[in-house]
Scaffold this active site. Structure first.
Site, PDB file in Angstrom:
ATOM      1  N   LYS A 116      26.979  94.666  28.893  1.00  0.00           N
ATOM      2  CA  LYS A 116      26.003  93.679  28.395  1.00  0.00           C
ATOM      3  C   LYS A 116      24.572  94.104  28.685  1.00  0.00           C
ATOM      4  O   LYS A 116      23.666  93.809  27.910  1.00  0.00           O
ATOM      5  CB  LYS A 116      26.288  92.288  28.977  1.00  0.00           C
ATOM      6  CG  LYS A 116      27.501  91.633  28.325  1.00  0.00           C
ATOM      7  CD  LYS A 116      27.432  90.118  28.376  1.00  0.00           C
ATOM      8  CE  LYS A 116      28.543  89.511  27.562  1.00  0.00           C
ATOM      9  NZ  LYS A 116      28.691  88.076  27.755  1.00  0.00           N
ATOM     10  N   LYS A 198      37.211  95.577  21.099  1.00  0.00           N
ATOM     11  CA  LYS A 198      37.908  94.279  21.117  1.00  0.00           C
ATOM     12  C   LYS A 198      37.349  93.349  20.036  1.00  0.00           C
ATOM     13  O   LYS A 198      36.177  93.447  19.665  1.00  0.00           O
ATOM     14  CB  LYS A 198      37.839  93.638  22.510  1.00  0.00           C
ATOM     15  CG  LYS A 198      36.498  93.103  22.908  1.00  0.00           C
ATOM     16  CD  LYS A 198      36.589  92.284  24.195  1.00  0.00           C
ATOM     17  CE  LYS A 198      35.238  91.665  24.512  1.00  0.00           C
ATOM     18  NZ  LYS A 198      35.214  90.744  25.607  1.00  0.00           N
ATOM     19  N   LYS A 201      32.957  88.109  18.229  1.00  0.00           N
ATOM     20  CA  LYS A 201      32.142  87.439  17.208  1.00  0.00           C
ATOM     21  C   LYS A 201      31.000  88.323  16.714  1.00  0.00           C
ATOM     22  O   LYS A 201      30.459  88.088  15.640  1.00  0.00           O
ATOM     23  CB  LYS A 201      31.595  86.136  17.772  1.00  0.00           C
ATOM     24  CG  LYS A 201      30.744  86.366  19.015  1.00  0.00           C
ATOM     25  CD  LYS A 201      30.155  85.118  19.551  1.00  0.00           C
ATOM     26  CE  LYS A 201      29.142  85.387  20.645  1.00  0.00           C
ATOM     27  NZ  LYS A 201      29.649  86.071  21.836  1.00  0.00           N
TER      28      LYS A 201
HETATM   29  P1  TYM Z   1      35.177  84.846  27.157  1.00  0.00           P
HETATM   30  O1  TYM Z   1      34.499  83.586  26.823  1.00  0.00           O
HETATM   31  O2  TYM Z   1      34.551  86.131  26.741  1.00  0.00           O
HETATM   32  O3  TYM Z   1      36.661  84.861  26.597  1.00  0.00           O
HETATM   33  C1  TYM Z   1      37.549  83.782  26.826  1.00  0.00           C
HETATM   34  C2  TYM Z   1      38.975  84.261  26.956  1.00  0.00           C
HETATM   35  O4  TYM Z   1      39.401  84.945  25.777  1.00  0.00           O
HETATM   36  C3  TYM Z   1      39.860  86.246  26.138  1.00  0.00           C
HETATM   37  N1  TYM Z   1      39.485  87.180  25.068  1.00  0.00           N
HETATM   38  C4  TYM Z   1      40.332  88.010  24.479  1.00  0.00           C
HETATM   39  N2  TYM Z   1      41.645  88.225  24.662  1.00  0.00           N
HETATM   40  C5  TYM Z   1      42.251  89.134  23.870  1.00  0.00           C
HETATM   41  N3  TYM Z   1      41.584  89.859  22.932  1.00  0.00           N
HETATM   42  C6  TYM Z   1      40.256  89.681  22.714  1.00  0.00           C
HETATM   43  N4  TYM Z   1      39.623  90.369  21.777  1.00  0.00           N
HETATM   44  C7  TYM Z   1      39.566  88.722  23.503  1.00  0.00           C
HETATM   45  N5  TYM Z   1      38.281  88.287  23.561  1.00  0.00           N
HETATM   46  C8  TYM Z   1      38.253  87.334  24.530  1.00  0.00           C
HETATM   47  C9  TYM Z   1      39.148  86.586  27.445  1.00  0.00           C
HETATM   48  O5  TYM Z   1      39.840  87.545  28.188  1.00  0.00           O
HETATM   49  C10 TYM Z   1      39.147  85.241  28.136  1.00  0.00           C
HETATM   50  O6  TYM Z   1      40.370  84.977  28.786  1.00  0.00           O
HETATM   51  N6  TYM Z   1      33.871  85.071  31.926  1.00  0.00           N
HETATM   52  C11 TYM Z   1      34.794  84.473  30.987  1.00  0.00           C
HETATM   53  C12 TYM Z   1      34.723  82.957  30.949  1.00  0.00           C
HETATM   54  C13 TYM Z   1      34.906  82.330  32.280  1.00  0.00           C
HETATM   55  C14 TYM Z   1      36.128  82.204  32.999  1.00  0.00           C
HETATM   56  C15 TYM Z   1      35.794  81.538  34.202  1.00  0.00           C
HETATM   57  C16 TYM Z   1      37.447  82.577  32.721  1.00  0.00           C
HETATM   58  C17 TYM Z   1      33.934  81.771  33.040  1.00  0.00           C
HETATM   59  N7  TYM Z   1      34.453  81.296  34.195  1.00  0.00           N
HETATM   60  C18 TYM Z   1      36.772  81.244  35.146  1.00  0.00           C
HETATM   61  C19 TYM Z   1      38.417  82.269  33.684  1.00  0.00           C
HETATM   62  C20 TYM Z   1      38.079  81.622  34.877  1.00  0.00           C
HETATM   63  C21 TYM Z   1      34.468  85.001  29.608  1.00  0.00           C
HETATM   64  O7  TYM Z   1      33.369  85.404  29.330  1.00  0.00           O
HETATM   65  O8  TYM Z   1      35.478  84.879  28.709  1.00  0.00           O
END
Ligand code: TYM
Length: 335
Positions: A116, A198, A201
């Site tokens: 990022k 991956k 969006k």
């Molecule tokens: P975020 O918002 O990027 O994604 C949310 C969840 O979706 C999964 N994910 C994917 N899985 C498979 N293939 C993909 N292309 C893909 N893109 C996203 C992510 O692995 C995630 O499980 N930091 C976290 C949000 C967060 C969080 C937490 C998660 C904040 N606090 C506490 C768990 C516990 C994040 O940015 O996920």
């Protein structure tokens, strides 16, 4: 929610963009599949989103719509605690404490920070750097046994475990040390037009959104990249045919079929048959979700009520942990 001896699960998604198939297959579907077996806490990680600039009205819209989509995916607010992170102040309160138990070097090694800060090189703010500490606070406040996430979040959950263990080694057993729960299939869904990266969006052409119309979904799958050779054969070979492997993985996760079963199903048929079939399976899975979410999104008063109740239940659990932490580190709390 009744008091039970069920194991606890917690996870969250940033409302930084509309929910997509990667979020669904990598995370939400696994949450919904386990609703009856665990005590579950799922939230919208809106505090995390502002590490990158957001348009305020859009962030508000997505925060509410994401709740409707969680519910439409099968997360019943009567059985799960669904809440908005910014409505539970204990998250930022614990994050400050944990900041003081997290090392600069640990945060520097986080791959998401490196990615990022390369992508948003004009805004490498301190929040982007300490993001995993807030995530650790999100988790540890609720003492969960499991954190179901996609593959890309595993490193953050591992850092959370390290922070918890460090804190516990100084103050005794304050935090449950959680395990990441990564699905066997679906944990990493790649972009349909960029199967080397991956699904995200930021590449909307290759990203299937939960709220896409059936026609849009079909079109995106028809245009999906398969492979550069001329084999035209549905065979799982991640290195040589990443696009085909990704489509097979999507199909497997949605239908529950194994990879050999899929190879057999499409034996002798080319991508011209396979790609629309995957598209159709996705349409079938997402259509009822979209319809239910649209219905819920029209009822703002209901969604507000779910958020209010969720924040109350979440704060009750979170504040209990926070009080314990404050006491352990020596903050005077009065009589
Ligand atoms: P975020 O918002 O990027 O994604 C949310 C969840 O979706 C999964 N994910 C994917 N899985 C498979 N293939 C993909 N292309 C893909 N893109 C996203 C992510 O692995 C995630 O499980 N930091 C976290 C949000 C967060 C969080 C937490 C998660 C904040 N606090 C506490 C768990 C516990 C994040 O940015 O996920």
């Amino acid at each position: 929610m009744e008091e039970t001896a069920k194991k606890r699960m917690l996870s969250g998604i940033q409302p930084s963009g509309d929910l997509h198939l990667g979020n669904y297959l990598g995370a939400i579907k696994n949450w919904a599949d386990r609703v009856n077996d665990y005590e579950c806490y799922y939230f919208m990680a809106d505090l995390h989103t502002i590490t990158v600039r957001q348009e305020p009205a859009e962030l508000r819209r997505r925060s509410l719509n994401q709740l409707a989509q969680y519910i439409a995916c099968g997360l019943d607010p009567e059985k799960n605690v669904l809440f908005l992170q910014s409505q539970v102040p204990a998250h930022t309160q614990l994050a400050w404490v944990l900041n003081c138990y997290t090392m600069f070097g640990e945060l520097s090694r986080m791959t998401q920070f490196k990615d990022k800060s390369a992508k948003y090189s004009n805004n490498i703010n301190a929040g982007l750097f300490t993001y995993p500490v807030l995530m650790a606070a999100d988790i540890l406040l609720y003492q969960p046994d499991y954190v179901p996430v996609g593959e890309d979040q595993k490193q953050h959950v591992e850092l959370c475990r390290d922070i918890a263990q460090r804190f516990n080694s100084i103050y005794g057993d304050v935090f449950t040390v959680p395990e990441p729960l990564i699905a066997k299939t679906g944990a990493r869904i790649y972009g349909l037009t960029t199967p080397e990266g991956k699904m995200s969006k930021s590449v909307p052409d290759g990203c299937v959104f939960l709220m896409d119309s059936p026609d849009d979904i079909r079109r995106k799958f028809k245009r999906a990249v398969t492979d550069s050779d001329t084999e035209n054969c549905v065979r799982y070979d991640k290195a040589a045919k990443p696009g085909v492997a990704n489509l097979m993985n999507i199909y497997a996760t949605i239908t529950g079929k194994s990879i050999p079963e899929i190879e057999a199903e499409f034996a002798g048929q080319g991508y011209g048959v396979f790609k629309p079939a995957v598209g159709e399976a996705v349409v079938e899975a997402l259509c009822p979700i979209r319809e239910e979410a649209e219905h819920l999104m029209a009822d703002k008063a209901y969604l507000d009520g779910v958020y209010r109740a969720g924040a109350e239940k979440a704060a009750y659990v979170a504040n209990k942990t926070l009080r314990k932490v404050y006491k352990k580190v020596g903050f005077y709390q009065g009589l």
